[in-house]
Structures are given as structure tokens and as C-alpha cells.
Design a protein around this motif. Structure first.
Motif, PDB file in Angstrom:
ATOM      1  N   MET A   6      -1.325  18.083 -52.341  1.00  0.00           N
ATOM      2  CA  MET A   6      -1.845  17.007 -53.194  1.00  0.00           C
ATOM      3  C   MET A   6      -1.377  15.647 -52.697  1.00  0.00           C
ATOM      4  N   LYS A   7      -2.173  14.609 -52.993  1.00  0.00           N
ATOM      5  CA  LYS A   7      -1.744  13.246 -52.715  1.00  0.00           C
ATOM      6  C   LYS A   7      -2.200  12.359 -53.861  1.00  0.00           C
ATOM      7  N   ASN A   8      -1.458  11.303 -54.097  1.00  0.00           N
ATOM      8  CA  ASN A   8      -1.801  10.381 -55.167  1.00  0.00           C
ATOM      9  C   ASN A   8      -2.845   9.379 -54.687  1.00  0.00           C
ATOM     10  N   VAL A   9      -3.895   9.233 -55.470  1.00  0.00           N
ATOM     11  CA  VAL A   9      -5.003   8.342 -55.131  1.00  0.00           C
ATOM     12  C   VAL A   9      -5.299   7.452 -56.338  1.00  0.00           C
ATOM     13  N   GLU A  10      -5.634   6.198 -56.054  1.00  0.00           N
ATOM     14  CA  GLU A  10      -6.034   5.286 -57.123  1.00  0.00           C
ATOM     15  C   GLU A  10      -7.553   5.112 -57.066  1.00  0.00           C
ATOM     16  N   VAL A  11      -8.218   5.537 -58.137  1.00  0.00           N
ATOM     17  CA  VAL A  11      -9.666   5.401 -58.228  1.00  0.00           C
ATOM     18  C   VAL A  11      -9.977   4.235 -59.170  1.00  0.00           C
ATOM     19  N   THR A  12     -10.605   3.201 -58.625  1.00  0.00           N
ATOM     20  CA  THR A  12     -10.942   2.010 -59.408  1.00  0.00           C
ATOM     21  C   THR A  12     -12.438   2.006 -59.681  1.00  0.00           C
ATOM     22  N   VAL A  13     -12.799   1.960 -60.948  1.00  0.00           N
ATOM     23  CA  VAL A  13     -14.199   2.070 -61.361  1.00  0.00           C
ATOM     24  C   VAL A  13     -14.658   0.759 -61.993  1.00  0.00           C
ATOM     25  N   LEU A  14     -15.852   0.314 -61.646  1.00  0.00           N
ATOM     26  CA  LEU A  14     -16.422  -0.858 -62.300  1.00  0.00           C
ATOM     27  C   LEU A  14     -17.002  -0.423 -63.644  1.00  0.00           C
ATOM     28  N   ARG A  15     -16.424  -0.924 -64.723  1.00  0.00           N
ATOM     29  CA  ARG A  15     -16.831  -0.540 -66.077  1.00  0.00           C
ATOM     30  C   ARG A  15     -17.720  -1.620 -66.684  1.00  0.00           C
ATOM     31  N   TYR A  16     -18.778  -1.191 -67.339  1.00  0.00           N
ATOM     32  CA  TYR A  16     -19.636  -2.165 -68.023  1.00  0.00           C
ATOM     33  C   TYR A  16     -20.558  -1.454 -68.999  1.00  0.00           C
ATOM     34  N   ASP A  17     -20.487  -1.868 -70.245  1.00  0.00           N
ATOM     35  CA  ASP A  17     -21.401  -1.409 -71.283  1.00  0.00           C
ATOM     36  C   ASP A  17     -22.152  -2.637 -71.785  1.00  0.00           C
ATOM     37  N   PRO A  18     -23.421  -2.785 -71.428  1.00  0.00           N
ATOM     38  CA  PRO A  18     -24.175  -3.981 -71.822  1.00  0.00           C
ATOM     39  C   PRO A  18     -24.198  -4.234 -73.323  1.00  0.00           C
ATOM     40  N   ASP A  19     -24.059  -3.184 -74.107  1.00  0.00           N
ATOM     41  CA  ASP A  19     -24.083  -3.340 -75.564  1.00  0.00           C
ATOM     42  C   ASP A  19     -22.751  -3.812 -76.132  1.00  0.00           C
ATOM     43  N   GLU A  20     -21.684  -3.685 -75.333  1.00  0.00           N
ATOM     44  CA  GLU A  20     -20.354  -4.010 -75.852  1.00  0.00           C
ATOM     45  C   GLU A  20     -19.636  -5.109 -75.068  1.00  0.00           C
ATOM     46  N   ASP A  21     -19.869  -5.183 -73.752  1.00  0.00           N
ATOM     47  CA  ASP A  21     -19.083  -6.053 -72.884  1.00  0.00           C
ATOM     48  C   ASP A  21     -19.847  -7.319 -72.493  1.00  0.00           C
ATOM     49  N   GLU A  22     -19.101  -8.425 -72.392  1.00  0.00           N
ATOM     50  CA  GLU A  22     -19.696  -9.676 -71.929  1.00  0.00           C
ATOM     51  C   GLU A  22     -19.922  -9.657 -70.425  1.00  0.00           C
TER      52      GLU A  22
END
Length: 239
Positions: free
Chosen positions: A1-17
Motif C-alpha cells: 500500500m501507499k498513501n495517495v492524496e486524491v483532490t476532487v473538484l466539488r460543485y453543486d450548482p444548487d448549493e454552491d456559489e
């Protein structure tokens, strides 16, 4: 195993500016895919993360997304090939529904524009079967594996510039298959359809569609063939 950082672009048009990035630590096992990591995030860290998938075998095309800036299928992209930091974003040129899920209505609407179905001639006996030795099969075989994942569409600069005014590489590749099939009864009509202003001549030959296709299809090359057929027909030559 190895440690990995997964960065996701989050956006909910109904909730987020506006969109924002969120990082998740993952313990990656050998042969784990990016899609596997997204499932782990949903199961263990954030059940609200949204993405699309189906077969998990690279056959359905549902899990197309940007991974480290490149269009890929998440189910066929191994974490071990990407390094310790992975950035995942939704496909471009399409409206975000939520997070990594996009609305592909424009993509499929453009598919419909080219009449992507076989139209038999009134007398089909002559061409009902293509003899293996004729060479006609090879003309269209290279494009038969398209899984309509939309990765070529999302990477296309002509789509980015012109929006839905350009049909896009996947639809044009499908159209070529039918135009090149001598058995099809709508070849003339279809060639005219895909060589209007929003069709093949709107392609600027940037080549991004060729780079991202998970099936090795080369839409840019196919589009050039459509242009040549139109020119030959205009000159009265066999096309």
C-alpha cells in the motif's frame, strides 16, 4: 500500500456559489484504479461525492473525467501510474450536474443530428453482406469501437470555442462510418448534413480528440476523410 492524496473538484450548482477543491487521503493498493478510490471516498469519508459509472470494465464509457488534467476513463486509470497526488475534475465542455457528473445532453443531441443509424437501400441484396476479401470492411472497422464516452468532445477546442454550434468529433466519426458504407441509403444526405457550417469543416485539426480516445480511435483523421469525400463529390469524382 501507499498513501495517495486524491483532490476532487466539488460543485453543486444548487448549493454552491463556485467550485472548490477537496482533498482525501487514500491508502492505495496495487492495481487500484481512480474509480476505486472514488468509491472508497464515498464509503469511508464523504457519501455526498457524486460521479457516474456503470460497467467498471472500460466498455460503457460512463466514468469519463479529467484526471491530472487529461481526459480518461476512471475505471481504466491505475493510481500507481499517476504518482502520490491525483487531481480529478469533471469533463469540460459540458454542464456540471454535481461534482464529477456532467450533463451530456448536448453530446447526444449532436449525435442525433448526423442520423447515426443505418438506412437500408430499397434494393439491399447486392450489399447485404460484405465479403471478407473485398477491403470494404476495413474502411469502417477502425471506428466501430466507439463507446460514446464523450472524452473526445470534452477535449475538443472547436467545441470549447463554438459550443454546440460544432457537432463534435464523436458524431462526425459515427457519420463517416455510415457515409463510407456503400450499403447505406442515406450517404448523400448524411454527407451534406455533416459538411454544413457546424460539421467537418468546423474542425481545426488540433488533435486533442486523438490523444484521449480510450479505444484508440482517431476522429481527426476521420474528419479529414469526410472533407475529402465532400470535395471529391463536388468535383464530380468517385467518393
Amino acid at each position: 500500500m501507499k498513501n495517495v492524496e486524491v483532490t476532487v473538484l466539488r460543485y453543486d450548482p444548487d448549493e454552491d456559489e463556485s467550485p472548490k477543491y477537496q482533498s482525501f487521503p487514500i491508502e492505495a493498493k496495487k492495481n487500484m484504479t481512480v474509480l476505486d478510490s472514488l468509491f472508497l471516498i464515498v464509503e469511508d469519508q464523504d457519501p455526498t461525492l457524486s460521479f457516474r459509472c456503470a460497467c467498471r470494465l472500460g466498455m460503457c464509457g460512463s466514468c469519463g473525467m479529467l484526471i491530472n488534467g487529461r481526459g480518461r476513463l476512471a475505471c481504466r486509470t491505475k493510481i500507481e501510474e499517476l504518482g502520490d497526488k491525483i487531481t480529478v475534475q469533471p469533463m469540460r465542455n459540458q454542464t456540471v450536474i454535481k461534482d464529477l457528473s456532467v450533463n451530456m445532453d448536448n453530446f447526444f443531441t449532436n449525435m442525433e443530428k448526423v442520423k447515426p443509424y443505418f438506412v437500408p437501400k430499397e434494393d439491399t441484396d447486392e450489399f447485404s453482406i460484405i465479403p471478407p476479401s473485398s477491403g470494404r470492411r476495413e474502411i469502417i472497422d477502425e471506428n466501430q469501437d466507439c463507446i460514446t464516452c464523450g472524452l473526445c468532445y470534452q477535449s475538443c477546442d472547436a467545441v470549447a470555442i463554438r459550443g454546440n454550434d460544432f457537432i463534435g468529433p464523436a458524431a462526425l466519426s459515427r457519420a463517416y462510418n455510415l457515409i463510407a458504407d456503400e450499403r447505406d441509403g442515406a450517404r448523400e444526405e448524411r454527407l451534406d448534413l455533416v459538411t454544413e457550417e457546424d460539421g467537418a469543416f468546423g474542425c481545426h485539426s488540433f488533435g486533442a480528440c486523438v490523444e484521449v480516445c480510450p479505444k484508440g480511435i482517431k476522429p481527426m483523421v476521420t474528419i479529414q476523410k469526410i472533407k475529402m469525400k465532400k470535395i471529391k463529390r463536388s468535383l464530380g469524382l468517385k467518393w
